[in-house]
Design a protein around this motif. Sequence first.
Motif: not given
Length: 108
Positions: A7, A11, A13, A29, A32, A37-38, A40-41
């Motif tokens: 990300n 980081d 993942f 997620d 969250s 992260t949400s 980035a995904l």
Amino acid sequence: MVRVFINDNNDVFVFRCLDRPRSQTRVFDAGSGWGGTSFALERALSAEAFTAATAATTESIAAGIRSRVRVDGVSLSPVQVVAATQLARQRGVDGNVRFHLRSYDDPS
């Protein structure tokens, strides 16, 4: 299939996909938080879906591909859910990335 991505904060993942992205890819997620992260995904999977679709047809458009990716994040913090929801709206992905106030193990 195992996928790895990094990300904006560098980081790393690693996540396991059960299959190739289908007509709609959904991601859960758990925990969250602020949504990093949400987001980035959603960005990584949207880019992958767009690349796969444009390789198959020249009529694909980014908006159509982006609607195929949905990320649902959950948090126990009302402050984080409100802030992450506002960030999603600001980034223009609130239709694809949604945040919910609940525990990850809540069956509802």
